[in-house]
Scaffold this motif. Structure first.
Motif, PDB file in Angstrom:
ATOM      1  N   SER A 119       5.331   7.508   6.494  1.00  0.00           N
ATOM      2  CA  SER A 119       4.971   8.448   7.584  1.00  0.00           C
ATOM      3  C   SER A 119       5.063   9.809   7.339  1.00  0.00           C
ATOM      4  O   SER A 119       6.119  10.658   7.626  1.00  0.00           O
ATOM      5  N   GLY A 120       4.209  10.360   6.626  1.00  0.00           N
ATOM      6  CA  GLY A 120       4.285  11.801   6.112  1.00  0.00           C
ATOM      7  C   GLY A 120       4.618  11.797   4.684  1.00  0.00           C
ATOM      8  O   GLY A 120       5.242  11.071   4.163  1.00  0.00           O
ATOM      9  N   VAL A 170      -1.268   0.674 -11.483  1.00  0.00           N
ATOM     10  CA  VAL A 170       0.267   0.519 -11.065  1.00  0.00           C
ATOM     11  C   VAL A 170       1.008   1.367 -10.931  1.00  0.00           C
ATOM     12  O   VAL A 170       1.751   1.719 -10.003  1.00  0.00           O
ATOM     13  N   TYR A 171       1.257   2.357 -12.233  1.00  0.00           N
ATOM     14  CA  TYR A 171       2.243   3.182 -12.033  1.00  0.00           C
ATOM     15  C   TYR A 171       1.806   4.700 -11.598  1.00  0.00           C
ATOM     16  O   TYR A 171       2.843   5.430 -11.325  1.00  0.00           O
ATOM     17  N   GLU A 172       0.573   4.859 -11.616  1.00  0.00           N
ATOM     18  CA  GLU A 172       0.119   6.319 -11.317  1.00  0.00           C
ATOM     19  C   GLU A 172      -0.845   6.637 -10.245  1.00  0.00           C
ATOM     20  O   GLU A 172      -0.261   7.258  -9.127  1.00  0.00           O
ATOM     21  N   ALA A 173      -1.870   5.710 -10.271  1.00  0.00           N
ATOM     22  CA  ALA A 173      -2.746   5.863  -9.089  1.00  0.00           C
ATOM     23  C   ALA A 173      -2.264   5.429  -7.950  1.00  0.00           C
ATOM     24  O   ALA A 173      -2.592   6.066  -6.863  1.00  0.00           O
ATOM     25  N   ASN A 174      -1.719   4.157  -7.792  1.00  0.00           N
ATOM     26  CA  ASN A 174      -1.267   3.564  -6.549  1.00  0.00           C
ATOM     27  C   ASN A 174      -0.115   4.758  -5.810  1.00  0.00           C
ATOM     28  O   ASN A 174      -0.257   5.161  -4.638  1.00  0.00           O
ATOM     29  N   PRO A 175       0.846   5.062  -6.616  1.00  0.00           N
ATOM     30  CA  PRO A 175       1.739   5.870  -6.074  1.00  0.00           C
ATOM     31  C   PRO A 175       1.504   7.142  -5.661  1.00  0.00           C
ATOM     32  O   PRO A 175       1.646   7.738  -4.454  1.00  0.00           O
ATOM     33  N   LEU A 176       0.436   7.806  -6.400  1.00  0.00           N
ATOM     34  CA  LEU A 176       0.015   8.927  -6.112  1.00  0.00           C
ATOM     35  C   LEU A 176      -0.922   9.059  -4.950  1.00  0.00           C
ATOM     36  O   LEU A 176      -0.855  10.060  -4.100  1.00  0.00           O
ATOM     37  N   SER A 177      -1.626   8.305  -4.943  1.00  0.00           N
ATOM     38  CA  SER A 177      -2.556   7.874  -3.801  1.00  0.00           C
ATOM     39  C   SER A 177      -2.098   7.859  -2.431  1.00  0.00           C
ATOM     40  O   SER A 177      -2.509   8.123  -1.421  1.00  0.00           O
ATOM     41  N   PHE A 178      -0.889   7.069  -2.428  1.00  0.00           N
ATOM     42  CA  PHE A 178      -0.105   6.854  -1.327  1.00  0.00           C
ATOM     43  C   PHE A 178       0.364   8.124  -0.872  1.00  0.00           C
ATOM     44  O   PHE A 178       0.361   8.254   0.327  1.00  0.00           O
ATOM     45  N   LEU A 179       0.994   9.030  -1.700  1.00  0.00           N
ATOM     46  CA  LEU A 179       1.501  10.381  -1.187  1.00  0.00           C
ATOM     47  C   LEU A 179       0.087  11.256  -0.869  1.00  0.00           C
ATOM     48  O   LEU A 179       0.438  11.892   0.281  1.00  0.00           O
ATOM     49  N   VAL A 180      -1.067  11.263  -1.418  1.00  0.00           N
ATOM     50  CA  VAL A 180      -1.865  12.153  -1.028  1.00  0.00           C
ATOM     51  C   VAL A 180      -2.530  11.438   0.521  1.00  0.00           C
ATOM     52  O   VAL A 180      -2.609  12.331   1.261  1.00  0.00           O
ATOM     53  N   GLU A 181      -2.718  10.283   0.451  1.00  0.00           N
ATOM     54  CA  GLU A 181      -3.103   9.759   1.963  1.00  0.00           C
ATOM     55  C   GLU A 181      -2.126  10.133   3.019  1.00  0.00           C
ATOM     56  O   GLU A 181      -2.718  10.443   4.054  1.00  0.00           O
ATOM     57  N   HIS A 182      -0.773  10.141   2.755  1.00  0.00           N
ATOM     58  CA  HIS A 182       0.255  10.412   3.924  1.00  0.00           C
ATOM     59  C   HIS A 182       0.291  11.835   4.001  1.00  0.00           C
ATOM     60  O   HIS A 182       0.744  12.492   5.095  1.00  0.00           O
TER      61      HIS A 182
END
Length: 272
Positions: free
Chosen positions: A113-114, A207-219
């Protein structure tokens, strides 16, 4: 012992002593490590992003993602349930973030949530909220990619870069290149100022880079993509699976993805 290994062991020790983490999967390890049967969480991490830059005093970082342990897998052998818990789709992330080690030490995190950034106060040892509810500008004027590889890129990516550099894209201003070659640092600047950060090769790990960082960018209001598909919707099939990665401002990303053939699927000989 290398710096990455030391960082990895520090994180592993901390998660083990917390008693809250069932399994940790790291870019530094061939297989995930099962920590405790009762831990409710799964942690995936790149312990030291940009490690090749350390001796030049260029910013580095730590990337992490947190999932719920899949209790329905508890009956499986340890190795199998550790692997499957670590291969969850990005849409299942509970939280993700990075720590940027630079002129300031910054923790950027989202719990879904942000996206918020905290800066380390060295006098107290506490992280202070300095950037609440980050919103990446819908347009930037910066692209971040290794321009030295320009002549190896597919036609679509060269056409996109040529267009925005000349100010002939949908945003009528000439874009500038800014490339640190430390993914956390390049992304942090992109979150602050907008634009796109990318590696068109099958180089960065899902798993280690693309997913966590894309999660941040989307939120933060942006988008993460492999050039065709939303990163968080991709089901990992291997722990160290690599793919192209494009992240940034929503309008810049939609313009970039409108070009065909932006993924560089052929490695012309340089190191992965």
């Amino acid at each position: 012992m290398g710096r990455c290994r030391i960082r990895n062991d520090i994180i592993l020790s901390s998660l083990r002593s917390s008693g809250k983490v069932a399994v940790m999967a790291s870019e530094e390890d061939g297989e995930p490590v099962w920590l405790t049967d009762n831990g409710p969480f799964v942690v995936v991490t790149d312990p030291l992003d940009g490690s090749r830059n350390i001796d030049a005093s260029i910013p580095t970082g730590t990337i992490f993602g947190i999932y719920s342990r899949l209790s329905e897998l508890d009956h499986l052998p340890v190795e199998e349930k550790a692997q499957l818990n670590s291969l969850q789709r990005g849409t299942r992330l509970l939280a993700a973030g990075y720590v940027l080690y630079s002129s300031a030490t910054i923790l950027c995190i989202s719990f879904g949530s942000g996206t918020h950034a905290f800066t380390l106060d060295h006098s107290t040892g506490e992280f202070v909220l300095t950037h609440p509810t980050i919103r990446i500008p819908p347009r930037g004027q910066i692209y971040s990619v290794n321009d030295a590889r320009y002549f190896d890129w597919p036609d679509g990516l060269r056409q996109y870069i040529d267009t925005i550099r000349q100010g002939k894209g949908k945003f009528p201003k000439k874009y500038s290149a800014r490339y640190i070659c430390s993914l956390v640092a390049d992304l942090h600047r992109t979150l602050m100022y907008g634009g796109v950060v990318m590696n068109p090769r099958d180089h960065l790990r899902l798993v280690y880079e693309a997913n966590p960082l894309s999660f941040l960018v989307e939120h933060a209001g942006g988008r993460g993509s492999d050039g065709k598909t939303r990163i968080l919707s991709i089901q990992p099939v291997k722990l160290h699976q690599r793919l192209p990665l494009f992240m940034g401002s929503s309008e810049d990303m939609h313009e970039l993805e409108s070009y065909d053939n932006i993924q560089q699927k052929v490695n012309p000989g340089y190191e992965v």
